[in-house]
Design an enzyme around this catalytic site. Sequence first.
Site, PDB file in Angstrom:
ATOM      1  N   CYS A   2       0.822  -1.235   0.099  1.00  0.00           N
ATOM      2  CA  CYS A   2      -0.003  -0.188   0.018  1.00  0.00           C
ATOM      3  C   CYS A   2       1.007   1.378  -0.068  1.00  0.00           C
ATOM      4  CB  CYS A   2      -1.115  -0.126   1.325  1.00  0.00           C
ATOM      5  SG  CYS A   2      -1.877  -1.393   1.477  1.00  0.00           S
ATOM      6  N   TRP A  74      -2.936  -2.714  -1.414  1.00  0.00           N
ATOM      7  CA  TRP A  74      -2.661  -4.110  -1.743  1.00  0.00           C
ATOM      8  C   TRP A  74      -3.459  -4.999  -0.702  1.00  0.00           C
ATOM      9  CZ3 TRP A  74       0.274  -8.242   0.502  1.00  0.00           C
ATOM     10  CH2 TRP A  74       0.754  -9.161  -0.290  1.00  0.00           C
ATOM     11  N   ASN A 100      -1.729   1.919   5.982  1.00  0.00           N
ATOM     12  CA  ASN A 100      -1.230   0.594   5.757  1.00  0.00           C
ATOM     13  C   ASN A 100      -0.754   0.057   6.805  1.00  0.00           C
ATOM     14  OD1 ASN A 100      -0.914   2.123   3.097  1.00  0.00           O
ATOM     15  ND2 ASN A 100       1.239   2.707   3.126  1.00  0.00           N
ATOM     16  N   GLY A 101      -0.690  -1.303   6.668  1.00  0.00           N
ATOM     17  CA  GLY A 101      -0.447  -2.242   7.525  1.00  0.00           C
ATOM     18  C   GLY A 101      -1.551  -3.005   8.092  1.00  0.00           C
ATOM     19  N   GLU A 483      18.359 -17.455  -7.737  1.00  0.00           N
ATOM     20  CA  GLU A 483      17.955 -16.208  -8.091  1.00  0.00           C
ATOM     21  C   GLU A 483      17.481 -16.024  -9.424  1.00  0.00           C
ATOM     22  OE1 GLU A 483      17.166 -13.536  -6.622  1.00  0.00           O
ATOM     23  OE2 GLU A 483      17.382 -11.963  -7.923  1.00  0.00           O
ATOM     24  N   HIS A 506      18.748 -36.466  -6.851  1.00  0.00           N
ATOM     25  CA  HIS A 506      18.341 -36.990  -5.672  1.00  0.00           C
ATOM     26  C   HIS A 506      16.582 -36.558  -5.711  1.00  0.00           C
ATOM     27  CE1 HIS A 506      22.040 -37.955  -3.753  1.00  0.00           C
ATOM     28  NE2 HIS A 506      22.361 -36.897  -4.153  1.00  0.00           N
ATOM     29  N   LYS A 605       6.618  -4.467  -4.035  1.00  0.00           N
ATOM     30  CA  LYS A 605       7.986  -3.975  -4.006  1.00  0.00           C
ATOM     31  C   LYS A 605       8.581  -3.907  -2.726  1.00  0.00           C
ATOM     32  CE  LYS A 605      12.070  -2.640  -5.701  1.00  0.00           C
ATOM     33  NZ  LYS A 605      12.787  -3.889  -6.339  1.00  0.00           N
TER      34      LYS A 605
HETATM   35  C1  F6R Z   1      12.648 -10.514  -5.768  1.00  0.00           C
HETATM   36  C2  F6R Z   1      12.105  -9.444  -4.811  1.00  0.00           C
HETATM   37  C3  F6R Z   1      11.749 -10.001  -3.584  1.00  0.00           C
HETATM   38  C4  F6R Z   1      12.671  -9.073  -2.457  1.00  0.00           C
HETATM   39  C5  F6R Z   1      12.045  -9.572  -1.083  1.00  0.00           C
HETATM   40  C6  F6R Z   1      12.991  -8.742   0.113  1.00  0.00           C
HETATM   41  O1  F6R Z   1      12.804  -9.889  -7.033  1.00  0.00           O
HETATM   42  O2  F6R Z   1      12.338  -8.343  -5.151  1.00  0.00           O
HETATM   43  O3  F6R Z   1      12.057 -11.282  -3.337  1.00  0.00           O
HETATM   44  O4  F6R Z   1      14.056  -9.192  -2.685  1.00  0.00           O
HETATM   45  O5  F6R Z   1      10.687  -9.224  -0.899  1.00  0.00           O
HETATM   46  O6  F6R Z   1      12.927  -7.263  -0.157  1.00  0.00           O
HETATM   47  P1  F6R Z   1      14.149  -6.413   0.498  1.00  0.00           P
HETATM   48  O7  F6R Z   1      15.291  -6.384  -0.106  1.00  0.00           O
HETATM   49  O8  F6R Z   1      13.321  -4.929   0.261  1.00  0.00           O
HETATM   50  O9  F6R Z   1      13.993  -6.364   2.214  1.00  0.00           O
END
Ligand code: F6R
Length: 610
Positions: A2, A74, A100-101, A483, A506, A605
């Site tokens: 959010c 969100w 937010n929260g 990754e 395995h 994000k």
């Molecule tokens: C993947 C991605 C997420 C973040 C994770 C941690 O591309 O962006 O897996 O890496 O949510 O986020 P941060 O690094 O902001 O703590």
Amino acid sequence: MCGIIGYIGEKNCVPILINGLKRLEYRGYDSAGIGIIANGNSEIVKNKGKVSLLEHKMKDLQLYANLGIGHTRWATHGIPNEINAHPHSNLSNTLFLIHNGIIENYRVIKKELENQGYHFKSDTDSEVLVHLIDRFLTLGFDLCKSVQLALNEVVGTYGIAVIYKDEPDKIIAARKGSPLVVGLGNNENFIASDVSAILAHTKQVVYLDDGELAVISKDNFIVKNISDIEIEKEVHEISTTLEEIDKGGYSHFMLKEIMEQPESVRNSMRGRLLPEDGTAKLGGISEVVDRLVNSKRIIITACGTSWHAALVGEYMIENFAQIPTEIEYASEFRYRNPIINKDDTVLVISQSGETADTLAAMREAKSRGALVLGICNVVGSTIARESMAGVYIHAGPEIGVASTKAFTAQLVVLSLITLLIARRKNLSMAEGKKIVEALNSLPDKITDILKLNDRIEQLAEKFKDANNFLYLGRGYQFPVALEGALKLKEISYIHAEGYPAAEMKHGPIALIDENMPVVFIAPKDSAYDKVVSNIEEVRARGGRLIAIASENDNDIDRLVDDTIKIPDTVEMLRPILTSIPLQLLAYHIAVKKELNVDQPRNLAKSVTVE
Ligand code: F6R
């Protein structure tokens, strides 16, 4: 997750709020809304879906106001729809709130309020807050006091902004667990969950801390703590520019951020290398460096991509600095009564510096007396401010939800920390100088890898319809496999798994047939011969083989269907190079599938809830 923006001043807040919400879109959201108060009128406009839809609605309504709040939601409690979107309002539509929260005890409060005659419109936890504040207003308290009294009753996390028709000269904002920043302008002030929302208007900001409440008027702001005592706050000047948060001609932020890596990697080590001594200096941890070097154990905690960076860090630190190192998912670490000693160092890695689980893990480690160091990208973020010392990765703003340039910058910083400790222990100056040299040559090598973009796009065309992918690597390349798989699944929605190459037999080998693309990360390193054996095993079962290989490797072509050949570097830094073709592969596959690369479904994000 959010997003919050609020404006009070002399301009029409509507375009300011809409543009601010657009800047917050990258955080991930499913609905949006705006609440404004003007000349004794109060109005809420909201919808499920995009901010652009909200913008059209606002244009049709031709609204004008000097006071307003806006939100991107969100969903956590209640499906994404117009009713559950914020702002929420009291029954008389005079009091608006965005949140937010998560309010954990909302059911109990809701029941009490319903017994007192309050009707709830939405399924959200947030709506209880607006009615709770309203209850105190009707008892005769002013807005500020009513918000304080309401917040005293809630358990959970919040970043809120509240406006009230009867007190149209202020926004009240409060924070516990969800970031908020006050932006200071001339005869106008702002509140936002993220500086990018207000960057077009001001660079002067005040970060709110947990337990703080701000009363913001157009020409003043006051910050108070829970006990109503005023707090002196520092005003920070932010260095981020608007260009940095624009797409700069690229079709997606993710592509821009992948392409920026020569520069972001250079920035992450700028001024930090001491070539003469074959070591690194890190100003942010200089005061605690002895304690770090003498740590009996290092624990690195993080989530997602940052956790993958931590795994690479484990290989680096154990190999060179020879300190036992453990990697912990922050979400597990915080709940499992971890053994932490005073001579341990806990490194906390987070791009956003706001991830709820990582923040909680950091607080837990701090309370148990370890040295706690933050490795963050966002300057002024909560983890950066609450860690005992730390190192910024200086990757610049990362807007695409899929983390790319932050990952490579995190790896650079982990290599600098490793180098610094190792040189203080038993790494020779000559070895140290080799690493410094290799670090310095990374940006040019990344530039060369990025020239393979067209070739990788062709590969994406070939494999875009696959339903599953396997990514395999050994040693330092095992976290890169994880990754690579994460990048693919989060933006292309193709199921992908990363494995240590030798683990394949395995279990996962059962999946291999002519429909399964298998990406081997196979640079010429100490594990190369073993990885070649694993490649043979997949080949024997008809898998479709792709290899990320070293440019001087002439043997691998006869073993695999497709190769991406990249420049080489020292073993410790190879993941910085091998991860980049995988970012491009995921990107092009998602684009070819016509998916929303920068805002993949269900993702946020900055994950500020547990
Ligand atoms: C993947 C991605 C997420 C973040 C994770 C941690 O591309 O962006 O897996 O890496 O949510 O986020 P941060 O690094 O902001 O703590």
